[in-house]
Design a protein around this motif. Structure first.
Motif, short mmCIF file in Angstrom:
data_model
loop_
_atom_site.label_atom_id
_atom_site.label_comp_id
_atom_site.label_asym_id
_atom_site.label_seq_id
_atom_site.Cartn_x
_atom_site.Cartn_y
_atom_site.Cartn_z
N LEU A 114 0.83 -1.20 0.00
CA LEU A 114 0.00 0.00 0.00
C LEU A 114 0.87 1.26 0.00
N ARG A 115 1.98 1.23 0.69
CA ARG A 115 2.91 2.37 0.70
C ARG A 115 3.40 2.64 -0.73
N GLU A 116 3.70 1.59 -1.47
CA GLU A 116 4.12 1.75 -2.88
C GLU A 116 2.98 2.35 -3.71
N LYS A 117 1.76 1.87 -3.47
CA LYS A 117 0.59 2.40 -4.20
C LYS A 117 0.38 3.88 -3.88
N CYS A 118 0.60 4.25 -2.63
CA CYS A 118 0.46 5.66 -2.22
C CYS A 118 1.50 6.53 -2.92
N ALA A 119 2.69 6.00 -3.15
CA ALA A 119 3.72 6.75 -3.86
C ALA A 119 3.33 6.94 -5.33
N GLU A 120 2.63 5.96 -5.89
CA GLU A 120 2.19 6.04 -7.28
C GLU A 120 0.95 6.92 -7.45
N LYS A 121 0.07 6.90 -6.46
CA LYS A 121 -1.20 7.63 -6.54
C LYS A 121 -1.26 8.64 -5.40
N ALA A 122 -0.87 9.86 -5.70
CA ALA A 122 -0.77 10.90 -4.68
C ALA A 122 -2.09 11.13 -3.95
N ASP A 123 -3.22 11.01 -4.63
CA ASP A 123 -4.50 11.25 -3.97
C ASP A 123 -4.76 10.21 -2.87
N LEU A 124 -4.40 8.97 -3.13
CA LEU A 124 -4.55 7.92 -2.14
C LEU A 124 -3.64 8.20 -0.95
N GLY A 125 -2.39 8.49 -1.20
CA GLY A 125 -1.43 8.79 -0.13
C GLY A 125 -1.85 9.99 0.70
N PHE A 126 -2.32 11.04 0.04
CA PHE A 126 -2.73 12.25 0.73
C PHE A 126 -3.93 11.98 1.64
N GLN A 127 -4.91 11.25 1.13
CA GLN A 127 -6.10 10.96 1.93
C GLN A 127 -5.75 10.07 3.13
N LEU A 128 -4.93 9.07 2.91
CA LEU A 128 -4.56 8.19 4.02
C LEU A 128 -3.72 8.94 5.05
N MET A 129 -2.80 9.77 4.60
CA MET A 129 -1.96 10.53 5.54
C MET A 129 -2.82 11.45 6.39
N GLY A 130 -3.83 12.06 5.80
CA GLY A 130 -4.74 12.92 6.57
C GLY A 130 -5.47 12.14 7.65
N LYS A 131 -5.94 10.95 7.31
CA LYS A 131 -6.65 10.12 8.28
C LYS A 131 -5.70 9.59 9.36
N ILE A 132 -4.49 9.23 8.96
CA ILE A 132 -3.50 8.77 9.94
C ILE A 132 -3.21 9.88 10.94
N ALA A 133 -3.04 11.10 10.46
CA ALA A 133 -2.78 12.23 11.34
C ALA A 133 -3.96 12.47 12.28
N GLU A 134 -5.16 12.39 11.74
CA GLU A 134 -6.38 12.60 12.55
C GLU A 134 -6.48 11.55 13.66
N ILE A 135 -6.30 10.28 13.32
CA ILE A 135 -6.39 9.20 14.31
C ILE A 135 -5.26 9.31 15.33
#
Length: 161
Positions: A114-135
């Motif tokens: 998934l980390r590799e996918k996030c590097a390929e798809k910035a929108d996925l990485g950005f959304q997950l990083m926002g949720k990780i920060a929130e949690i």
């Protein structure tokens, strides 16, 4: 195919993934596998390599820090909770331990891929990083409150500097 459909349905119901596009939900769902853990099973050990993260389908998990070989429970998580963000943040080592408090069913997500996918798809990485920060922020606030309560109860026994 049934596993994929079930995983997508489950992810849609999670606040962590609710705003993901169907394409991004599918990416995450394709990286999940179901796992069952008996009560008392250590799922993650502080300091070990972190490659996965977990979604609780049913059961209960204790999140604990290790201090002088003792486990200090920080929080307990139940159905529909997510844990294990260490896969996303270097150095990719568990910063806590997780142990089941009763028989538990989890979705395990392959965080390395998934980390590799996030590097390929910035929108996925950005959304997950926002949720990780929130949690992470909400759990840090919970922990700070626990420490304040602990201090109130045991302040006469604590050594201050």
């Amino acid at each position: 195919m049934e596993h994929l459909d079930n995983a997508i349905t489950f992810l849609k119901g999670q606040s962590t993934f609710e705003n993901l596009s169907m394409e991004n939900l599918r990416i995450v769902a394709e990286l999940t596998r179901s796992a069952s853990y008996l009560e008392g099973t250590v799922v993650a050990e502080e300091g070990d390599d972190a490659g996965d993260f977990y979604l609780i389908k049913s059961g209960k998990v204790s999140i604990a820090a290790i201090s002088d070989r003792d486990y200090i429970t920080v929080t307990e998580l139940e159905e529909n909770c997510v844990f294990g963000w260490s896969w996303f943040i270097p150095p990719y080592k568990w910063t806590f331990s997780a142990r089941t408090l009763k028989d538990t069913e989890l979705y395990v997500v392959d965080g390395k891929v998934l980390r590799e996918k996030c590097a390929e798809k910035a929108d996925l990485g950005f959304q997950l990083m926002g949720k990780i920060a929130e949690i992470s922020s909400s759990r840090l606030i919970e922990t700070r409150k626990q420490l304040a309560d602990y201090y109130k109860r045991y302040k006469n026994d604590l050594k201050m500097w």
